[in-house]
Design a protein around this motif. Structure first.
Motif: not given
Length: 289
Positions: A215-218, A223-226
């Motif tokens: 969640a925090g990295i991938v 993926v989401l580029e948050l």
């Protein structure tokens, strides 16, 4: 899960050995002969400084930090009320944290700092990033002068700040900072050093689990580029169990632990029972007898 279960079956002697080991590590950290030593990864500082220009854009890449204030501010406010630091007549007033002194470690551009000053806390924000402190100072000039007057920003690390300010703060806040720190034992020790007996340390950070890596990295970075790629290093994440163990070594009792969940599709944070990704802790520095 296996790691947590293994800790549960440790006997008393093993626990004592763990505490002794942490104290030894701490002594080694604080007795370095190089007085210029600081617990700073310059690459981390430079990476965050690249975001300085958009730090105060609530729709930009820092927007999760802006929306996190909906949890962080009540966490600190209610935590200080619960531990008796807020007079009864102030609890329901807009001046709830009036005259309380708070240190924010790793304040960045001042998103949380300003929010705490708005409810009347006197806040010192420290950060090793000169660009970020400049952003914080510039933004403070655009807000209510009465709020800005309760804020002081310094380009410093906690290792530089706390020996000059031992035991003066009612609360120390390290929000979304610990996951960027190399020597967590030294970092926590110096945070506690600056805290009054009976005062609280508030920490939000990322657990060290498979879920936090996904969640925090991938997801968040690729993926989401948050957030920008390489913002986080999973090896620097820390479990609540390990963090509480370090805090207890420095005479701090954890009184609150919450999971935090980020709904990226609407940029909103909420409390949850799961701590396997993001979590928050409040620990109180005990009065030595």
């Amino acid at each position: 899960m296996l790691l947590i279960q293994s800790f549960k079956v440790l006997n008393l002697s093993a626990s004592k050995l763990c505490r002794q080991s942490i104290r030894c590590l701490s002594q080694h950290s604080t007795n370095r002969t190089d007085p210029s030593h600081s617990n700073v990864d310059q690459q981390e500082v430079d990476r965050l400084s690249q975001l300085a220009a958009e730090w105060w854009d609530p729709a930009g890449r820092i927007k999760p930090l802006h929306s996190m204030n909906a949890l962080r501010v009540p966490l600190i406010r209610d935590g200080l009320i619960a531990t008796g630091f807020v007079p009864k007549e102030q609890i329901k007033s807009p001046q709830v944290l009036k005259d309380l002194n708070i240190l924010e470690v790793g304040c960045g551009g001042g998103i949380l700092t300003e929010s705490l000053a708005r409810i009347r806390a006197n806040v010192v924000g420290i950060d090793p990033g000169e660009k970020l402190i400049q952003v914080a100072q510039n933004h403070a000039q655009t807000i209510d002068p009465n709020v800005a007057g309760r804020i002081r920003y310094l380009v410093e690390t906690i290792e530089e700040h706390s020996p000059k300010n031992v035991g003066i703060y009612d609360a120390v806040v390290a929000s979304e900072v610990l996951e960027h720190v190399n020597d967590k034992v030294s970092f926590i020790e110096h945070c506690v050093m600056a805290l009054k007996p009976g005062g609280s340390i508030f920490i939000t950070t990322l657990n060290k689990t498979n879920a936090s890596w996904l969640a925090g990295i991938v997801a968040a970075e690729y993926v989401l580029e948050l957030v920008p790629k390489n913002t986080h290093d999973w090896e620097k994440f820390i479990s609540p169990l390990e963090l509480k163990r370090i805090l207890s070594t420095f005479n701090c009792t954890t009184i609150l632990e919450h999971g935090m969940f980020y709904e990226f599709w609407r940029n909103q944070w909420s409390w949850c029972s799961r701590t396997d990704v993001n979590y928050a802790l409040q620990a109180v520095k005990q009065v030595e007898v």
